[in-house]
Design a protein around this motif. Structure first.
Motif, PDB file in Angstrom:
ATOM      1  N   LYS A 334       0.828  -1.213   0.000  1.00 19.29           N
ATOM      2  CA  LYS A 334       0.000   0.000   0.000  1.00 19.29           C
ATOM      3  C   LYS A 334       0.860   1.260   0.000  1.00 19.29           C
ATOM      4  O   LYS A 334       0.506   2.262  -0.647  1.00 19.29           O
ATOM      5  CB  LYS A 334      -0.917  -0.020   1.224  1.00 19.29           C
ATOM      6  CG  LYS A 334      -1.834   1.183   1.342  1.00 19.29           C
ATOM      7  CD  LYS A 334      -2.651   1.124   2.626  1.00 19.29           C
ATOM      8  CE  LYS A 334      -3.509   2.357   2.817  1.00 19.29           C
ATOM      9  NZ  LYS A 334      -4.274   2.311   4.095  1.00 19.29           N
ATOM     10  N   ALA A 335       1.985   1.212   0.688  1.00 18.91           N
ATOM     11  CA  ALA A 335       2.877   2.371   0.766  1.00 18.91           C
ATOM     12  C   ALA A 335       3.639   2.618  -0.531  1.00 18.91           C
ATOM     13  O   ALA A 335       4.309   3.649  -0.664  1.00 18.91           O
ATOM     14  CB  ALA A 335       3.852   2.192   1.928  1.00 18.91           C
ATOM     15  N   GLY A 336       3.537   1.687  -1.479  1.00 18.09           N
ATOM     16  CA  GLY A 336       4.235   1.856  -2.745  1.00 18.09           C
ATOM     17  C   GLY A 336       5.729   1.623  -2.663  1.00 18.09           C
ATOM     18  O   GLY A 336       6.488   2.097  -3.514  1.00 18.09           O
ATOM     19  N   VAL A 337       6.146   0.880  -1.648  1.00 18.29           N
ATOM     20  CA  VAL A 337       7.568   0.594  -1.457  1.00 18.29           C
ATOM     21  C   VAL A 337       7.969  -0.585  -2.344  1.00 18.29           C
ATOM     22  O   VAL A 337       7.308  -1.620  -2.347  1.00 18.29           O
ATOM     23  CB  VAL A 337       7.867   0.275   0.014  1.00 18.29           C
ATOM     24  CG1 VAL A 337       9.337  -0.061   0.201  1.00 18.29           C
ATOM     25  CG2 VAL A 337       7.467   1.453   0.893  1.00 18.29           C
ATOM     26  N   GLY A 338       9.062  -0.439  -3.084  1.00 20.96           N
ATOM     27  CA  GLY A 338       9.541  -1.526  -3.924  1.00 20.96           C
ATOM     28  C   GLY A 338       8.646  -1.784  -5.126  1.00 20.96           C
ATOM     29  O   GLY A 338       7.866  -0.932  -5.555  1.00 20.96           O
ATOM     30  N   ILE A 339       8.750  -2.994  -5.677  1.00 14.99           N
ATOM     31  CA  ILE A 339       7.972  -3.365  -6.861  1.00 14.99           C
ATOM     32  C   ILE A 339       6.981  -4.475  -6.519  1.00 14.99           C
ATOM     33  O   ILE A 339       5.794  -4.243  -6.408  1.00 14.99           O
ATOM     34  CB  ILE A 339       8.902  -3.814  -8.013  1.00 14.99           C
ATOM     35  CG1 ILE A 339       9.899  -2.706  -8.372  1.00 14.99           C
ATOM     36  CG2 ILE A 339       8.064  -4.194  -9.238  1.00 14.99           C
ATOM     37  CD1 ILE A 339       9.292  -1.435  -8.902  1.00 14.99           C
ATOM     38  N   LYS A 340       7.467  -5.673  -6.316  1.00 15.17           N
ATOM     39  CA  LYS A 340       6.578  -6.807  -6.046  1.00 15.17           C
ATOM     40  C   LYS A 340       6.876  -7.381  -4.660  1.00 15.17           C
ATOM     41  O   LYS A 340       8.008  -7.745  -4.352  1.00 15.17           O
ATOM     42  CB  LYS A 340       6.751  -7.895  -7.108  1.00 15.17           C
ATOM     43  CG  LYS A 340       5.883  -9.126  -6.919  1.00 15.17           C
ATOM     44  CD  LYS A 340       4.385  -8.791  -6.830  1.00 15.17           C
ATOM     45  CE  LYS A 340       3.809  -8.240  -8.091  1.00 15.17           C
ATOM     46  NZ  LYS A 340       2.325  -8.012  -7.982  1.00 15.17           N
ATOM     47  N   VAL A 341       5.821  -7.460  -3.866  1.00 12.96           N
ATOM     48  CA  VAL A 341       5.908  -8.019  -2.523  1.00 12.96           C
ATOM     49  C   VAL A 341       5.388  -9.454  -2.561  1.00 12.96           C
ATOM     50  O   VAL A 341       4.304  -9.711  -3.086  1.00 12.96           O
ATOM     51  CB  VAL A 341       5.098  -7.178  -1.522  1.00 12.96           C
ATOM     52  CG1 VAL A 341       5.103  -7.833  -0.140  1.00 12.96           C
ATOM     53  CG2 VAL A 341       5.643  -5.756  -1.452  1.00 12.96           C
ATOM     54  N   ILE A 342       6.168 -10.374  -2.003  1.00 10.17           N
ATOM     55  CA  ILE A 342       5.818 -11.789  -1.980  1.00 10.17           C
ATOM     56  C   ILE A 342       5.549 -12.233  -0.545  1.00 10.17           C
ATOM     57  O   ILE A 342       6.263 -11.845   0.393  1.00 10.17           O
ATOM     58  CB  ILE A 342       6.984 -12.646  -2.545  1.00 10.17           C
ATOM     59  CG1 ILE A 342       7.144 -12.411  -4.052  1.00 10.17           C
ATOM     60  CG2 ILE A 342       6.770 -14.139  -2.250  1.00 10.17           C
ATOM     61  CD1 ILE A 342       6.120 -13.068  -4.916  1.00 10.17           C
ATOM     62  N   ILE A 343       4.515 -13.042  -0.356  1.00  8.43           N
ATOM     63  CA  ILE A 343       4.260 -13.701   0.916  1.00  8.43           C
ATOM     64  C   ILE A 343       4.514 -15.189   0.732  1.00  8.43           C
ATOM     65  O   ILE A 343       3.979 -15.808  -0.187  1.00  8.43           O
ATOM     66  CB  ILE A 343       2.812 -13.483   1.385  1.00  8.43           C
ATOM     67  CG1 ILE A 343       2.565 -11.996   1.684  1.00  8.43           C
ATOM     68  CG2 ILE A 343       2.503 -14.333   2.622  1.00  8.43           C
ATOM     69  CD1 ILE A 343       1.124 -11.680   2.031  1.00  8.43           C
ATOM     70  N   ASP A 344       5.366 -15.749   1.568  1.00  7.23           N
ATOM     71  CA  ASP A 344       5.690 -17.179   1.514  1.00  7.23           C
ATOM     72  C   ASP A 344       4.718 -17.928   2.421  1.00  7.23           C
ATOM     73  O   ASP A 344       4.821 -17.859   3.656  1.00  7.23           O
ATOM     74  CB  ASP A 344       7.136 -17.430   1.939  1.00  7.23           C
ATOM     75  CG  ASP A 344       8.127 -16.908   0.921  1.00  7.23           C
ATOM     76  OD1 ASP A 344       8.021 -17.281  -0.251  1.00  7.23           O
ATOM     77  OD2 ASP A 344       9.007 -16.091   1.308  1.00  7.23           O
ATOM     78  N   CYS A 345       3.808 -18.665   1.830  1.00 10.26           N
ATOM     79  CA  CYS A 345       2.780 -19.358   2.602  1.00 10.26           C
ATOM     80  C   CYS A 345       3.298 -20.568   3.351  1.00 10.26           C
ATOM     81  O   CYS A 345       2.612 -21.099   4.230  1.00 10.26           O
ATOM     82  CB  CYS A 345       1.636 -19.786   1.671  1.00 10.26           C
ATOM     83  SG  CYS A 345       0.731 -18.406   0.970  1.00 10.26           S
ATOM     84  N   ASP A 346       4.486 -21.008   3.012  1.00  8.81           N
ATOM     85  CA  ASP A 346       5.078 -22.162   3.680  1.00  8.81           C
ATOM     86  C   ASP A 346       6.043 -21.754   4.787  1.00  8.81           C
ATOM     87  O   ASP A 346       6.811 -22.576   5.285  1.00  8.81           O
ATOM     88  CB  ASP A 346       5.775 -23.083   2.667  1.00  8.81           C
ATOM     89  CG  ASP A 346       6.803 -22.340   1.813  1.00  8.81           C
ATOM     90  OD1 ASP A 346       6.893 -21.097   1.906  1.00  8.81           O
ATOM     91  OD2 ASP A 346       7.501 -23.024   1.035  1.00  8.81           O
ATOM     92  N   LYS A 347       6.003 -20.478   5.170  1.00  8.25           N
ATOM     93  CA  LYS A 347       6.913 -20.002   6.216  1.00  8.25           C
ATOM     94  C   LYS A 347       6.140 -19.204   7.254  1.00  8.25           C
ATOM     95  O   LYS A 347       5.043 -18.725   6.995  1.00  8.25           O
ATOM     96  CB  LYS A 347       8.020 -19.114   5.610  1.00  8.25           C
ATOM     97  CG  LYS A 347       8.942 -19.886   4.673  1.00  8.25           C
ATOM     98  CD  LYS A 347      10.007 -18.989   4.106  1.00  8.25           C
ATOM     99  CE  LYS A 347      10.913 -19.774   3.150  1.00  8.25           C
ATOM    100  NZ  LYS A 347      11.927 -18.906   2.529  1.00  8.25           N
TER     101      LYS A 347
END
Length: 347
Positions: A334-347
């Protein structure tokens, strides 16, 4: 019964990480259960979080978010032939009815009965275990990572946009917006042998675009779309194809004015439902306008681009979080930081 934790949008501005009812699901005959790996956060996920709706799609009940995803097949249904337990797969996140005129005509993305991840009322894939139709799962070659598999989703949008715009070798292509969707359009256009100009209000995003191969970048500092277009034409000439990825009214005007007479204009970005744009210029210049909605028959071509090395999506991933850190991941996006944010569902 094993537990299955997911990221649930309860209401506007309220995301909870919680155990999903029913635990790990069982597959139907033509379905698979996937142990989820990386899931990218899309702008649509954030929009549902902050606004509770996109157009006519309204969140009326709690909904699992996420649709840019990949994982490992955990269990298969009795009729599944294309994948096996242990296969790593990318998930095309929608499946149609197969019987309507749109489906039969090959444009299943326009199916009125499409079931699409994280589009109300359908749950998304941001959870530990997810059930999906097997024939919309694509087995990844050994050298293609799960991150790359998840990023096939936005890449497929770009493949579809370039197909719709009839992008061809040596075209001059203008991409308006250097967010994730703009950048994947840059990558696909460059893979097609085009000269690409890209615009944005963010200098860091334009620097990323340069790293990814943009021939020209234009930093938008003016509010007048026609004036910006004049600057762009001076910088890089008129463009055969414009791919507009912001949905911002001024950017739409820029794209139309910067497209050459007889050129093509593709609207990818969604902003306000209604905008003012230079319709007379469209007519006088005989510009062909194309809309796009998601993708159809584009996942395999996107996978081919990545597996062959013609497109490298890895640099798009700038931030990653565990499943339990999902709220922080959404705040980062939402803050527009970086490009692509990934969530690792196995961690």
């Amino acid at each position: 019964m094993s537990t299955n934790v997911g990221v649930v949008l309860k209401k506007i501005d309220d995301i909870q990480i919680e155990e999903l009812p029913g635990g790990v699901p069982e597959p139907g005959p033509d379905e698979v259960i996937i142990a989820m790996g990386p899931v990218g956060i899309c702008g649509s996920d954030v929009h549902y979080w902050t606004h509770g709706r996109i157009g006519d799609f309204v969140v009326e009940n709690p909904m699992v978010l996420g649709h840019e995803s990949a994982g490992t097949v955990h269990k298969v249904g009795t009729e599944v032939k294309n994948v096996s337990v242990g296969d790593r797969v990318a998930i095309e996140p929608g499946y149609p009815c197969y019987t309507c005129p749109a489906c039969l005509g090959g444009r299943y993305n326009l199916c009125p009965d499409m079931k699409f991840c994280a589009t109300p009322p359908i749950d998304g894939s941001l959870c530990q275990y997810y059930r999906h139709k097997a024939n919309f799962c694509f087995k990844l070659p050994d050298h293609v990572s799960l991150d790359e598999g998840a990023l096939l989703e936005p890449l497929s949008v770009a493949v579809h946009a370039c197909k719709r715009g009839k992008v061809k070798f040596d075209d001059r292509v203008l991409v308006c917006g250097a967010g994730p969707i703009g950048l994947v359009n840059l990558l696909v256009a460059k893979a097609a042998g085009c000269r690409v100009t890209i615009t944005d209000i963010s200098k860091p995003r334009l620097e990323k675009a340069k790293e990814l191969g943009a021939d020209f970048v234009y930093h938008v500092t003016k509010r007048d779309g026609k004036e910006c277009a004049g600057d762009i034409v001076k910088l890089a000439g008129s463009h055969d194809v414009t791919i507009e990825c912001t949905g911002v009214e001024a950017s739409i005007a820029t794209g139309i004015w910067a497209t050459k007479s007889g050129g093509r204009y593709v609207q990818v970005g969604y902003g306000r439902a209604e905008v003012v744009f230079p319709i007379v210029a469209v007519g006088i210049k005989e510009i062909d306008i194309f809309g796009i909605f998601r993708y159809a028959n584009d996942y395999q071509p996107a996978l081919d681009l990545v597996s062959s090395g013609r497109v490298n999506v890895k640099p798009l991933v700038t931030h990653r979080f565990s499943l339990r850190e999902a709220v922080k991941a959404f705040e980062t996006t939402k803050a527009g930081v970086g490009i692509k944010v990934i969530i690792d569902c196995d961690k």
